[in-house]
Scaffold this active site. Structure first.
Site, PDB file in Angstrom:
ATOM      1  N   HIS A  63     -45.103  30.837  37.621  1.00  6.25           N
ATOM      2  CA  HIS A  63     -45.182  29.478  37.069  1.00  6.25           C
ATOM      3  C   HIS A  63     -46.428  28.798  37.646  1.00  6.25           C
ATOM      4  CE1 HIS A  63     -44.287  25.301  36.186  1.00  6.25           C
ATOM      5  NE2 HIS A  63     -43.418  25.741  35.291  1.00  6.25           N
ATOM      6  N   ASN A  75     -35.952  25.474  32.734  1.00  6.19           N
ATOM      7  CA  ASN A  75     -36.421  25.538  34.121  1.00  6.19           C
ATOM      8  C   ASN A  75     -36.108  24.206  34.802  1.00  6.19           C
ATOM      9  OD1 ASN A  75     -37.779  25.863  36.513  1.00  6.19           O
ATOM     10  ND2 ASN A  75     -39.833  25.824  35.616  1.00  6.19           N
ATOM     11  N   TRP A  76     -35.059  24.227  35.595  1.00  7.96           N
ATOM     12  CA  TRP A  76     -34.630  22.977  36.258  1.00  7.96           C
ATOM     13  C   TRP A  76     -35.582  22.570  37.380  1.00  7.96           C
ATOM     14  CZ3 TRP A  76     -28.597  23.562  37.244  1.00  7.96           C
ATOM     15  CH2 TRP A  76     -27.944  23.728  36.008  1.00  7.96           C
ATOM     16  N   LYS A  77     -36.434  23.476  37.817  1.00 10.59           N
ATOM     17  CA  LYS A  77     -37.330  23.225  38.959  1.00 10.59           C
ATOM     18  C   LYS A  77     -36.506  22.753  40.171  1.00 10.59           C
ATOM     19  CE  LYS A  77     -40.968  22.185  35.710  1.00 10.59           C
ATOM     20  NZ  LYS A  77     -42.276  21.621  35.491  1.00 10.59           N
ATOM     21  N   GLU A 137     -47.844  28.805  28.959  1.00  7.82           N
ATOM     22  CA  GLU A 137     -47.651  27.411  29.353  1.00  7.82           C
ATOM     23  C   GLU A 137     -48.996  26.785  29.709  1.00  7.82           C
ATOM     24  OE1 GLU A 137     -43.410  26.632  30.735  1.00  7.82           O
ATOM     25  OE2 GLU A 137     -44.511  27.323  32.482  1.00  7.82           O
ATOM     26  N   SER A 163     -43.973  20.365  27.740  1.00  2.63           N
ATOM     27  CA  SER A 163     -43.490  19.140  27.084  1.00  2.63           C
ATOM     28  C   SER A 163     -42.784  19.411  25.752  1.00  2.63           C
ATOM     29  CB  SER A 163     -44.631  18.125  26.917  1.00  2.63           C
ATOM     30  OG  SER A 163     -45.139  17.744  28.180  1.00  2.63           O
ATOM     31  N   GLY A 165     -45.170  18.876  31.843  1.00  3.18           N
ATOM     32  CA  GLY A 165     -44.717  17.645  32.482  1.00  3.18           C
ATOM     33  C   GLY A 165     -45.597  16.446  32.186  1.00  3.18           C
ATOM     34  N   GLU A 200     -46.930  25.977  38.783  1.00  4.85           N
ATOM     35  CA  GLU A 200     -46.709  25.217  40.029  1.00  4.85           C
ATOM     36  C   GLU A 200     -46.725  26.152  41.237  1.00  4.85           C
ATOM     37  OE1 GLU A 200     -43.158  23.270  38.640  1.00  4.85           O
ATOM     38  OE2 GLU A 200     -44.379  22.129  37.229  1.00  4.85           O
ATOM     39  N   GLY A 257     -38.961  22.478  30.659  1.00  6.96           N
ATOM     40  CA  GLY A 257     -38.796  21.828  31.958  1.00  6.96           C
ATOM     41  C   GLY A 257     -37.940  20.580  31.832  1.00  6.96           C
ATOM     42  N   GLY A 258     -38.593  19.431  31.738  1.00  6.88           N
ATOM     43  CA  GLY A 258     -37.906  18.135  31.758  1.00  6.88           C
ATOM     44  C   GLY A 258     -36.727  18.038  30.801  1.00  6.88           C
TER      45      GLY A 258
END
Ligand code: PEP
Length: 253
Positions: free
Chosen positions: A98, A9-11, A170, A216, A176, A100, A237-238
């Site tokens: 998600h 997930n590049w966001k 998640e 993470s 994150g 967010e 993610g990251g």
């Protein structure tokens, strides 16, 4: 048998040029190094999708996802993107719910049920996110909280529809933050989710549904997380923003 999936997930990261370079690097390394039995999915910003689609079309192992979609089919919804638009550029999956989007854009379980329906009606696969906040975890109500998210957004589906849904557990406190759920915490929740699915759809359907862990995850902890029987891969993610890290997570199997 359920699929193993690692989705990145590049966001809201990467300019178009940076994104195309990342996708090209991922596809090249995945084609060379990754087993056929793990599916990689790139969840890029909308702007990148149509060009990344051309890059992944050269691979049988890398697929393409949007990070959101409208619950409406078409019309006067300024700024929104429809399922038909995604289908027209060979997107196969859509992240829904998600944390967010739930937190910053106030997406509700009922709205997500409508998004799940329109995605499945378009023959795309939802990657449906669920997970509890730190406050809910500390109150001890995390299992009830997550099963309620599933019940309100997914349990109107038929078994055949449910089999096209990927679930991503998640825990919000791990997204994150650098704090990963332990592999035992992940396994406990994945097992709870699978048992809950079995209570509605039967064990054989529940056994065929892919449940990803997100929060993470990185190359150093993915092997331990993925060794657990109910963890079928990850939503990353990251660590998906660096090709080498993302592919090393894929190679944890
Ligand atoms: C995510 O946002 O889905 C996620 C898991 O992020 P990170 O890996 O950065 O915690």
């Amino acid at each position: 048998m359920r699929k193993r999936i690692v989705a990145g997930n590049w966001k809201m990261n990467k300019t178009l040029d940076e994104g195309l370079a990342l996708a090209t690097e991922v596809v090249n390394i995945v084609n060379d190094e990754v087993n056929d039995d793990v599916m990689a999915i790139l969840c890029t910003p909308f702007v990148h999708l149509s060009q990344v689609a051309k890059i992944v079309s050269g691979s049988e192992k890398v697929f393409l996802a949007a990070q959101n979609v409208s619950e409406h089919a078409s019309g006067a919804y300024t700024g929104e993107v429809s399922v038909d638009m995604l289908k027209s550029i060979d997107v196969t999956h859509v992240i829904l719910g998600h944390s967010e989007r739930r937190e910053y854009y106030h997406e509700t379980n009922a709205q997500l049920a409508a998004k799940v329906d329109i995605v499945l009606a378009g023959n795309l696969n939802p990657i449906f996110c669920c997970g509890e906040s730190l406050e809910v975890r500390e109150s001890g109500n995390h299992a009830a909280f997550v099963t309620n998210q599933l019940e309100e957004s997914l349990f109107h589906l038929s078994s055949a529809e449910m089999l096209n849904v990927v679930i991503a557990y998640e825990p919000i406190w791990a997204i994150g933050t650098g704090v990963t759920a332990s592999s035992d915490q992940a396994q406990e929740m994945h097992k709870t989710i699978r048992s809950f699915l079995a209570s509605k759809y039967g064990q054989s359907v529940a056994d065929d549904i892919t449940i990803l862990y997100g929060g993470s995850a990185k190359p150093s902890n993915a092997p331990e997380l993925f060794s657990k029987p109910d963890v079928d891969g990850g939503l990353i993610g990251g660590a998906s923003l660096k090709a080498r890290d993302f592919v090393d997570i894929l190679k944890s199997y």
